[in-house]
Every structure is written in structure tokens, then in C-alpha cells.
Design a protein around this motif. Structure first.
Motif, mmCIF file in Angstrom:
data_model
loop_
_atom_site.group_PDB
_atom_site.id
_atom_site.type_symbol
_atom_site.label_atom_id
_atom_site.label_comp_id
_atom_site.label_asym_id
_atom_site.label_seq_id
_atom_site.Cartn_x
_atom_site.Cartn_y
_atom_site.Cartn_z
ATOM 1 N N UNK A 50 0.805 -1.213 0.000
ATOM 2 C CA UNK A 50 0.000 0.000 0.000
ATOM 3 C C UNK A 50 0.839 1.265 0.000
ATOM 4 N N UNK A 51 2.040 1.194 0.577
ATOM 5 C CA UNK A 51 2.941 2.346 0.509
ATOM 6 C C UNK A 51 4.378 1.896 0.699
ATOM 7 N N UNK A 52 5.269 2.633 0.071
ATOM 8 C CA UNK A 52 6.690 2.318 0.155
ATOM 9 C C UNK A 52 7.083 1.163 -0.731
ATOM 10 N N UNK A 53 8.357 0.864 -0.714
ATOM 11 C CA UNK A 53 8.908 -0.297 -1.415
ATOM 12 C C UNK A 53 9.426 -1.265 -0.350
ATOM 13 N N UNK A 54 9.324 -2.550 -0.623
ATOM 14 C CA UNK A 54 9.680 -3.580 0.346
ATOM 15 C C UNK A 54 10.608 -4.604 -0.288
ATOM 16 N N UNK A 55 11.437 -5.203 0.542
ATOM 17 C CA UNK A 55 12.255 -6.350 0.138
ATOM 18 C C UNK A 55 11.688 -7.577 0.821
ATOM 19 N N UNK A 56 11.323 -8.576 0.036
ATOM 20 C CA UNK A 56 10.845 -9.850 0.572
ATOM 21 C C UNK A 56 11.948 -10.881 0.452
ATOM 22 N N UNK A 57 11.937 -11.867 1.351
ATOM 23 C CA UNK A 57 12.968 -12.890 1.369
ATOM 24 C C UNK A 57 12.347 -14.272 1.514
ATOM 25 N N UNK A 58 12.960 -15.223 0.861
ATOM 26 C CA UNK A 58 12.510 -16.609 0.855
ATOM 27 C C UNK A 58 12.487 -17.219 2.262
ATOM 28 N N UNK A 59 13.482 -16.911 3.086
ATOM 29 C CA UNK A 59 13.601 -17.508 4.413
ATOM 30 C C UNK A 59 13.471 -16.452 5.510
ATOM 31 N N UNK A 60 13.269 -16.911 6.720
ATOM 32 C CA UNK A 60 13.259 -16.013 7.881
ATOM 33 C C UNK A 60 14.639 -15.367 8.026
ATOM 34 N N UNK A 61 14.668 -14.232 8.702
ATOM 35 C CA UNK A 61 15.937 -13.560 8.956
ATOM 36 C C UNK A 61 16.517 -12.852 7.753
ATOM 37 N N UNK A 62 15.673 -12.515 6.758
ATOM 38 C CA UNK A 62 16.115 -11.800 5.560
ATOM 39 C C UNK A 62 17.180 -12.587 4.794
ATOM 40 N N UNK A 63 16.944 -13.884 4.656
ATOM 41 C CA UNK A 63 17.878 -14.783 3.977
ATOM 42 C C UNK A 63 17.219 -15.403 2.751
ATOM 43 N N UNK A 64 18.037 -15.908 1.850
ATOM 44 C CA UNK A 64 17.556 -16.597 0.655
ATOM 45 C C UNK A 64 17.259 -15.645 -0.483
ATOM 46 N N UNK A 65 16.539 -16.151 -1.469
ATOM 47 C CA UNK A 65 16.193 -15.365 -2.655
ATOM 48 C C UNK A 65 15.492 -14.078 -2.243
ATOM 49 N N UNK A 66 15.837 -12.979 -2.912
ATOM 50 C CA UNK A 66 15.261 -11.658 -2.633
ATOM 51 C C UNK A 66 14.200 -11.324 -3.672
ATOM 52 N N UNK A 67 13.190 -10.564 -3.227
ATOM 53 C CA UNK A 67 12.139 -10.079 -4.122
ATOM 54 C C UNK A 67 11.918 -8.610 -3.831
ATOM 55 N N UNK A 68 11.948 -7.771 -4.841
ATOM 56 C CA UNK A 68 11.643 -6.357 -4.658
ATOM 57 C C UNK A 68 10.150 -6.188 -4.917
ATOM 58 N N UNK A 69 9.457 -5.676 -3.906
ATOM 59 C CA UNK A 69 8.006 -5.516 -3.956
ATOM 60 C C UNK A 69 7.675 -4.023 -3.938
#
Length: 196
Positions: A50-69
Motif C-alpha cells: 500500500x505504501x513504500x517499497x519492500x524487500x521480501x525474502x525466501x527464508x526467515x531472517x532476511x535470507x535466501x532469494x530476494x524479491x523487490x516488492x
């Protein structure tokens, strides 16, 4: 000199669901989520930015494959991972991208690690580095002067994504290992600014 960013509350909002197509359990976040299981979700199956840009990650702790949302709707996992080198059916952590500044982003690319070799400066999106004369399929290091950038493994913003931010240790990415826990190669063939 690298531009430093400050987080301020109220600039980011993500709504997540534990089922595809905005069904099931729902939760809103305005700050980091280190682990979706800590909030009662085994994973996120759909989300709306809904606002801003976010980084999503495959695993907990901001680890694994990254996704820019970026702002918009992601009704199922294919919406955020469909063009990656492998399909990731889960997102277990996410955080705001504080430095996204589409209009003032600057990035330096270097052919070799530790800011050595041929270099180029960017202030705009580039769907194909080879098409603009970058002679190699790889980039050895990056220096983010301002903003946030997403680098993609292949032309046309396809393949693995690597998020580069000016507020991540002085915006310096001296070698491939610093691109993220999933980084296996320095192959980068397209780069774009993150939309805020």
C-alpha cells in the motif's frame, strides 16, 4: 560520498495473507518482519503493497532469494517470483527499503571486485547492460551513491534479483558474496531503480 537514508514511520505499509488471492489470515505491517511464523504465518501466499517499497525474502531472517516488492498487488507467489531463475513458493521475512529514491538514484558498477577495472555510472534504468556496451556478463562490485537499485541476472529484469541500497554499509558491495545469502554468481545484465 554515499547518501545516507533515515527510516521514518508511516511511509511503509504491506498487507499479507496466508492464502493466495488475498484469502485466509490477514496481517498489516509498517515495519520489518523478521519471521512470519512469529506472527502465526508459515509463509506469505499473497500481499498488497500500500505504501513504500519492500524487500521480501525466501527464508526467515532476511535470507535466501530476494524479491523487490513495489506498490501494487501480488495475488500469488508467481507474481513476485515468476521471472526468477527458480520459483520460490514462500516468503518468510520482509522489510521496507528505506533508500528508494527513484528520481535521485546513482550507482557505480565495476568490472572486478573491490572497485577495480572498467567502471560505469548509472542514474537511470538499464534493461540490458550488454546493449549499452558493458562488455562482460558479470559485475564484480557496486558502489551505491544514492537510492536503491535492483540488479537482475538476465536482460529485461529477469532471473535472480539482487537489492543494492545506499544505506547498506556505506553502499559498498565489494564482491558477489555481499549481494545476499543466495548470490551464486556476479552475472548481472539489467539494472533498475526501485520505485518508491
Amino acid at each position: 560520498m554515499t547518501h545516507r537514508c533515515k527510516k521514518s514511520s508511516g511511509l511503509w505499509k504491506i498487507v499479507v495473507w496466508d492464502e493466495p488471492f488475498f484469502q485466509g489470515k490477514k496481517h498489516e505491517f509498517t515495519t520489518d518482519c523478521y519471521s512470519t511464523p512469529e506472527h502465526g504465518f508459515s509463509t506469505v501466499r499473497s500481499c498488497k503493497i500500500e505504501s513504500g517499497a519492500w524487500a521480501g525474502f525466501e527464508h526467515c531472517g532476511f535470507q535466501g532469494q530476494q524479491f523487490v516488492l513495489e506498490r501494487g498487488e501480488y495475488p500469488c507467489w508467481e507474481a513476485w517470483s515468476g521471472s526468477n531463475a527458480y520459483h520460490v513458493e514462500r516468503m518468510c521475512s520482509f522489510r521496507p527499503i528505506a533508500c528508494a529514491d527513484h528520481g535521485r538514484s546513482r550507482l557505480m558498477l565495476f568490472e572486478q571486485e573491490n572497485f577495480q577495472g572498467k567502471r560505469a555510472e548509472m542514474s537511470d534504468d538499464c534493461p540490458s547492460l550488454p546493449a549499452v556496451g558493458w562488455g562482460s556478463s558479470t559485475v564484480g562490485s557496486f558502489l551505491v551513491r544514492s537510492g536503491a537499485w535492483v540488479c537482475s541476472q538476465y536482460p529485461g529484469y529477469r532471473g535472480f534479483q539482487y537489492l543494492l541500497e545506499s544505506d547498506s554499509p556505506a553502499g559498498e558491495y565489494k564482491h558477489v558474496r555481499e549481494l545476499g545469502s543466495h548470490a551464486q554468481t556476479g552475472q548481472v545484465q539489467s539494472i533498475r531503480r526501485v520505485q518508491q
